[in-house]
Design a protein around this motif. Structure first.
Motif, PDB file in Angstrom:
ATOM      1  N   ALA A 164      81.159  27.914  18.246  1.00  0.00           N
ATOM      2  CA  ALA A 164      80.124  27.164  18.962  1.00  0.00           C
ATOM      3  C   ALA A 164      78.751  27.232  18.289  1.00  0.00           C
ATOM      4  O   ALA A 164      77.964  26.288  18.395  1.00  0.00           O
ATOM      5  CB  ALA A 164      80.019  27.677  20.399  1.00  0.00           C
ATOM      6  N   THR A 165      78.465  28.342  17.583  1.00  0.00           N
ATOM      7  CA  THR A 165      77.163  28.415  16.910  1.00  0.00           C
ATOM      8  C   THR A 165      77.022  27.281  15.901  1.00  0.00           C
ATOM      9  O   THR A 165      75.979  26.637  15.823  1.00  0.00           O
ATOM     10  CB  THR A 165      77.011  29.754  16.166  1.00  0.00           C
ATOM     11  N   VAL A 166      78.099  27.035  15.149  1.00  0.00           N
ATOM     12  CA  VAL A 166      78.054  25.969  14.151  1.00  0.00           C
ATOM     13  C   VAL A 166      77.981  24.611  14.846  1.00  0.00           C
ATOM     14  O   VAL A 166      77.263  23.710  14.402  1.00  0.00           O
ATOM     15  CB  VAL A 166      79.275  26.050  13.203  1.00  0.00           C
ATOM     16  N   MET A 172      64.457  41.348   7.265  1.00  0.00           N
ATOM     17  CA  MET A 172      64.685  40.822   5.920  1.00  0.00           C
ATOM     18  C   MET A 172      65.978  40.045   5.826  1.00  0.00           C
ATOM     19  O   MET A 172      66.141  39.194   4.962  1.00  0.00           O
ATOM     20  CB  MET A 172      64.679  41.957   4.899  1.00  0.00           C
ATOM     21  N   ARG A 173      66.940  40.382   6.727  1.00  0.00           N
ATOM     22  CA  ARG A 173      68.185  39.622   6.649  1.00  0.00           C
ATOM     23  C   ARG A 173      68.230  38.489   7.657  1.00  0.00           C
ATOM     24  O   ARG A 173      69.231  37.795   7.762  1.00  0.00           O
ATOM     25  CB  ARG A 173      69.403  40.521   6.795  1.00  0.00           C
ATOM     26  N   SER A 174      67.134  38.291   8.425  1.00  0.00           N
ATOM     27  CA  SER A 174      67.216  37.240   9.436  1.00  0.00           C
ATOM     28  C   SER A 174      67.193  35.871   8.755  1.00  0.00           C
ATOM     29  O   SER A 174      66.441  35.620   7.825  1.00  0.00           O
ATOM     30  CB  SER A 174      66.095  37.363  10.453  1.00  0.00           C
ATOM     31  N   PHE A 175      68.052  35.040   9.232  1.00  0.00           N
ATOM     32  CA  PHE A 175      68.296  33.768   8.567  1.00  0.00           C
ATOM     33  C   PHE A 175      68.435  32.658   9.607  1.00  0.00           C
ATOM     34  O   PHE A 175      67.766  31.635   9.534  1.00  0.00           O
ATOM     35  CB  PHE A 175      69.588  33.900   7.742  1.00  0.00           C
ATOM     36  N   ASP A 176      69.284  32.922  10.617  1.00  0.00           N
ATOM     37  CA  ASP A 176      69.662  31.876  11.566  1.00  0.00           C
ATOM     38  C   ASP A 176      68.465  31.260  12.288  1.00  0.00           C
ATOM     39  O   ASP A 176      68.409  30.039  12.465  1.00  0.00           O
ATOM     40  CB  ASP A 176      70.624  32.423  12.633  1.00  0.00           C
ATOM     41  N   PRO A 194      72.840  35.057  20.779  1.00  0.00           N
ATOM     42  CA  PRO A 194      73.106  34.679  19.393  1.00  0.00           C
ATOM     43  C   PRO A 194      71.825  34.140  18.739  1.00  0.00           C
ATOM     44  O   PRO A 194      71.128  33.323  19.335  1.00  0.00           O
ATOM     45  CB  PRO A 194      74.144  33.563  19.527  1.00  0.00           C
ATOM     46  N   PRO A 195      71.494  34.611  17.528  1.00  0.00           N
ATOM     47  CA  PRO A 195      70.241  34.197  16.882  1.00  0.00           C
ATOM     48  C   PRO A 195      70.118  32.685  16.729  1.00  0.00           C
ATOM     49  O   PRO A 195      69.011  32.142  16.794  1.00  0.00           O
ATOM     50  CB  PRO A 195      70.281  34.885  15.519  1.00  0.00           C
ATOM     51  N   LEU A 196      71.236  32.025  16.553  1.00  0.00           N
ATOM     52  CA  LEU A 196      71.162  30.577  16.384  1.00  0.00           C
ATOM     53  C   LEU A 196      70.682  29.903  17.671  1.00  0.00           C
ATOM     54  O   LEU A 196      69.909  28.936  17.637  1.00  0.00           O
ATOM     55  CB  LEU A 196      72.540  30.027  16.005  1.00  0.00           C
ATOM     56  N   VAL A 197      71.119  30.445  18.813  1.00  0.00           N
ATOM     57  CA  VAL A 197      70.679  29.909  20.099  1.00  0.00           C
ATOM     58  C   VAL A 197      69.187  30.186  20.285  1.00  0.00           C
ATOM     59  O   VAL A 197      68.437  29.327  20.772  1.00  0.00           O
ATOM     60  CB  VAL A 197      71.514  30.518  21.250  1.00  0.00           C
ATOM     61  N   VAL A 198      68.748  31.377  19.881  1.00  0.00           N
ATOM     62  CA  VAL A 198      67.321  31.700  19.973  1.00  0.00           C
ATOM     63  C   VAL A 198      66.510  30.674  19.184  1.00  0.00           C
ATOM     64  O   VAL A 198      65.500  30.151  19.665  1.00  0.00           O
ATOM     65  CB  VAL A 198      67.054  33.134  19.456  1.00  0.00           C
ATOM     66  N   GLY A 199      66.972  30.363  17.978  1.00  0.00           N
ATOM     67  CA  GLY A 199      66.289  29.357  17.167  1.00  0.00           C
ATOM     68  C   GLY A 199      66.237  28.011  17.870  1.00  0.00           C
ATOM     69  O   GLY A 199      65.196  27.344  17.899  1.00  0.00           O
ATOM     70  N   ALA A 200      67.366  27.616  18.480  1.00  0.00           N
ATOM     71  CA  ALA A 200      67.420  26.311  19.155  1.00  0.00           C
ATOM     72  C   ALA A 200      66.461  26.275  20.350  1.00  0.00           C
ATOM     73  O   ALA A 200      65.731  25.299  20.539  1.00  0.00           O
ATOM     74  CB  ALA A 200      68.850  26.029  19.611  1.00  0.00           C
ATOM     75  N   GLY A 203      78.153  35.454  17.954  1.00  0.00           N
ATOM     76  CA  GLY A 203      76.917  34.779  17.564  1.00  0.00           C
ATOM     77  C   GLY A 203      76.808  34.502  16.078  1.00  0.00           C
ATOM     78  O   GLY A 203      75.826  33.920  15.629  1.00  0.00           O
ATOM     79  N   GLU A 204      77.828  34.904  15.306  1.00  0.00           N
ATOM     80  CA  GLU A 204      77.735  34.756  13.853  1.00  0.00           C
ATOM     81  C   GLU A 204      77.694  33.269  13.463  1.00  0.00           C
ATOM     82  O   GLU A 204      78.376  32.429  14.040  1.00  0.00           O
ATOM     83  CB  GLU A 204      78.932  35.464  13.203  1.00  0.00           C
ATOM     84  N   PHE A 205      76.886  32.980  12.464  1.00  0.00           N
ATOM     85  CA  PHE A 205      76.717  31.587  12.056  1.00  0.00           C
ATOM     86  C   PHE A 205      76.941  31.381  10.557  1.00  0.00           C
ATOM     87  O   PHE A 205      77.642  30.461  10.146  1.00  0.00           O
ATOM     88  CB  PHE A 205      75.310  31.112  12.447  1.00  0.00           C
ATOM     89  N   VAL A 206      76.360  32.269   9.744  1.00  0.00           N
ATOM     90  CA  VAL A 206      76.361  32.031   8.295  1.00  0.00           C
ATOM     91  C   VAL A 206      77.778  31.982   7.720  1.00  0.00           C
ATOM     92  O   VAL A 206      78.108  31.083   6.950  1.00  0.00           O
ATOM     93  CB  VAL A 206      75.531  33.110   7.564  1.00  0.00           C
ATOM     94  N   TYR A 207      78.634  32.948   8.099  1.00  0.00           N
ATOM     95  CA  TYR A 207      79.969  32.973   7.503  1.00  0.00           C
ATOM     96  C   TYR A 207      80.802  31.754   7.879  1.00  0.00           C
ATOM     97  O   TYR A 207      81.360  31.110   6.997  1.00  0.00           O
ATOM     98  CB  TYR A 207      80.676  34.287   7.824  1.00  0.00           C
TER      99      TYR A 207
END
Lengths: 280, 317
Positions: free
Chosen positions: A230-232, B251-255, B139-145, A213-217
């Motif tokens: 896939a996240t990107v 505090m570190r949440s970003f995605d 994945p946090p990015l999916v949650v955001g989407a 699930g990592e996205f930032v790196y």
């Protein structure tokens, strides 16, 4: 009331069960909505009155994202990166976790506190210096950079969780093996490591899912699309003002489905491992 | 008897000196120290060094051309002064405080409510509680989407549901209206974090002996009184650790924010990690980004110390 444990379920229990089902259903509605939307045609998505069930389910969105958005390649990259991160993390975490669970010295304590603190650093904070470091190592725009960077996030977590696992294995078992002629390393390999299997399944799964699930790196260290996870890929899809939600939710569903399957298979172990590891 | 006696392990070091040396090596603690050192060195190089680099960069003048070299002009606290003087600074501080405190309080309260509910005895209680954890594992990015789509102003199901029960009269522009965007990303983040809180609080609850409740009931204590006088105090160590942990995670949440709003519109949902990242990667103000993240690092570090202390205190108890 306290003797109720032995009693059969009554109407009150079934009412509670119904309420519990409703709560879980409401909570997971967003996940359901993702799947439902991925199966809807655009006329249905754009209807003023949303339908709970897809009226004319279609896999057109899936066909589109596999053919046009290359979701298959993104997923392959995600699995490659996450597997490598998991292998690297477990390899590095094993010795450290075991030592930290067995030998209490001042500097072991210092390392443990250091590891705990390093667990909390926001990746967004480290992205710029990471970029510079990997540029100096000539690793920018490689998946190796993403793997090495992501492992900084998963390694402290794995050490802390595995340390709890090893701490629960009685030292007497290793001592018995050593009396039988094993050295410390072989006693560890033959006795403790096999007994820690269940812990490894939990930690390995959670590490894999975090890396997956990592996205930032990846987004900061790699700018070549064909190397991205896939996240990107999904972000490139929904990051800006986006309105083709059927395709977007199909993309999200493809990412989420393996996660859901892994979770269903290992749910019990994950829960017990998580509660033991995070608080002890 | 011509047959040799069985060869026990003890005779090996004598017959094979190399193996004996290896055996002694593998029997010493040094071999384990090496594994700890390997992990520590990895983290020092890939976490410690970036942090140090970040701190150094925050005191320097950094441009796109010299970002890869350390010999840059020193400017003292100029980057910090520039950030603190920036009109965005008070807004980002306020947004971060609102986002983090609302998230932590709501996650903890909802998590506790769910843990208490599923602690009751009914068919499927454990399985249903487990199913809820699925939300946390995404994945946090999916949650955001997903939440971006749920909260969409056109055809979003959230607006439709609120309109049909009469709570709002027309669609709310959750993500594009500066007055609601922070609330919207907080809502998504709370949804994401509740299961983790629930599971850990459930573990804390199960550690409370049932006998004391029975004794209290015999003494005539009602449910509210049992909760405030017994459950909460006995949960205190778990609550401390959990609040510290969710503060750090939030505090570190970003995605989630990055996907839903990008910190906008007009910085209404901009929080520290977003600000720091945007400074560095959107406008290439690497020194500003480094100064912003160093400020955040100091705060996170103190919260982390509280967490480590509370976990160690509980481990001793």
């Amino acid at each position: 009331m306290s003797t109720m444990d032995a009693e059969p379920y009554g109407p009150r229990h079934y009412a509670l069960a119904a309420a519990g089902l409703l709560i879980a259903g409401l909570y997971l509605f967003p996940v359901y909505w993702m799947y439902a939307s991925s199966l809807k045609a655009s006329f249905e998505l754009n209807a003023t009155k949303p339908t709970l069930l897809p009226q004319a389910p279609t896999f057109a969105a899936y066909a589109w994202i596999f053919v046009r958005e290359n979701v298959g390649r993104y997923m392959t990259n995600s699995v490659i990166i996450a597997s490598a991160v998991t292998a690297l993390t477990l390899l590095l975490a094993t010795g450290a976790a075991y030592s930290l669970s067995r030998f209490r010295t001042l500097w072991m304590d210092a390392v443990l506190v250091g590891i705990m603190v390093s667990q909390v650093l926001p990746p967004a904070l480290l992205a710029t210096p990471m970029f510079v470091i990997f540029k100096q190592l000539s690793l920018v725009n490689t998946q190796i950079a993403v793997i090495l960077a992501t492992a900084t996030k998963t390694l402290p977590f794995a050490v802390i969780m595995l340390r709890t696992t090893f701490a629960q294995i009685p030292t007497e078992l290793e001592e018995a093996a050593r009396v039988d002629g094993c050295n410390r390393v072989s006693a560890f390999l033959r006795v403790s490591l096999p007994l820690a299997r269940a812990g490894y399944v939990v930690v390995g799964t959670l590490v894999f899912l975090q890396a997956y699930g990592e996205f930032v790196y990846p987004v900061s260290l790699v700018n070549r699309n064909e190397l991205q996870p896939a996240t990107v890929g999904l972000y490139g899809f929904v990051g800006a003002d986006y309105s083709d939600w059927g395709n977007a939710m199909a993309f999200a569903s493809v990412i989420v489905t393996p996660v859901v399957l892994i979770f269903v298979a290992l749910q019990r172990r994950i829960i017990s491992g998580l509660t033991a590891g995070a608080l002890k | 008897m011509s047959k040799a006696l069985p060869n026990y392990g003890s005779s090996r070091p004598v017959s094979r000196p190399l193996e004996g040396a290896l055996d002694r090596l593998f029997d010493s603690r040094n071999v384990w120290s090496v594994t700890v050192a390997a992990t520590a060195l990895y983290l020092l190089f890939f976490v410690g060094y970036p942090i140090l680099y970040n701190v150094i960069m925050s005191f320097q003048e950094v441009s796109v051309s010299n970002v890869g070299r350390l010999d840059r002009p020193w400017v003292g606290f100029a980057n910090y002064q520039r950030l603190i003087g920036d009109p965005l600074f008070p807004l980002v501080v306020k947004n971060t405080i609102v986002f983090v405190s609302l998230s932590v309080i709501l996650q903890c309260a909802c998590g506790l409510a769910l843990a208490l509910f599923f602690q009751q005895r009914f068919p499927g209680s454990g399985a249903l509680r487990g199913v809820i954890l699925a939300g946390w594992i995404l994945p946090p990015l999916v949650v955001g989407a997903i939440w971006k789509w749920l909260l969409a102003s056109d055809n979003g199901v959230f607006n439709y549901a609120l309109q049909s029960i009469g709570l709002i009269s027309g669609p709310v522009y959750w993500l594009s209206d500066p007055s609601s965007s922070l609330l919207a990303v907080t809502l998504a983040n709370v949804w994401f974090g509740v299961p983790f809180n629930m599971i850990l609080l459930a573990a804390g609850l199960s550690g409370i002996p049932r006998e004391i409740y029975e004794a209290a009931m015999i003494d005539g204590a009602g449910p509210f009184r049992r909760f405030t006088a017994m459950t909460l105090p006995m949960l205190r160590p778990t609550l401390y650790a959990l609040v510290a942990l969710s503060t750090i995670y939030t505090m570190r949440s970003f995605d989630v924010i990055w996907t839903m709003t990008h910190g906008g519109p007009i910085d209404s949902s901009n929080v520290f990690p977003i600000w720091s990242y945007k400074l560095s990667f959107d406008i290439f103000d690497f020194a500003g980004g480094a100064a912003a993240s160093t400020m955040m690092l100091i705060v996170v570090f103190f919260v982390a110390l509280i967490y480590v202390r509370s976990v160690r205190a509980e481990a001793r108890a």
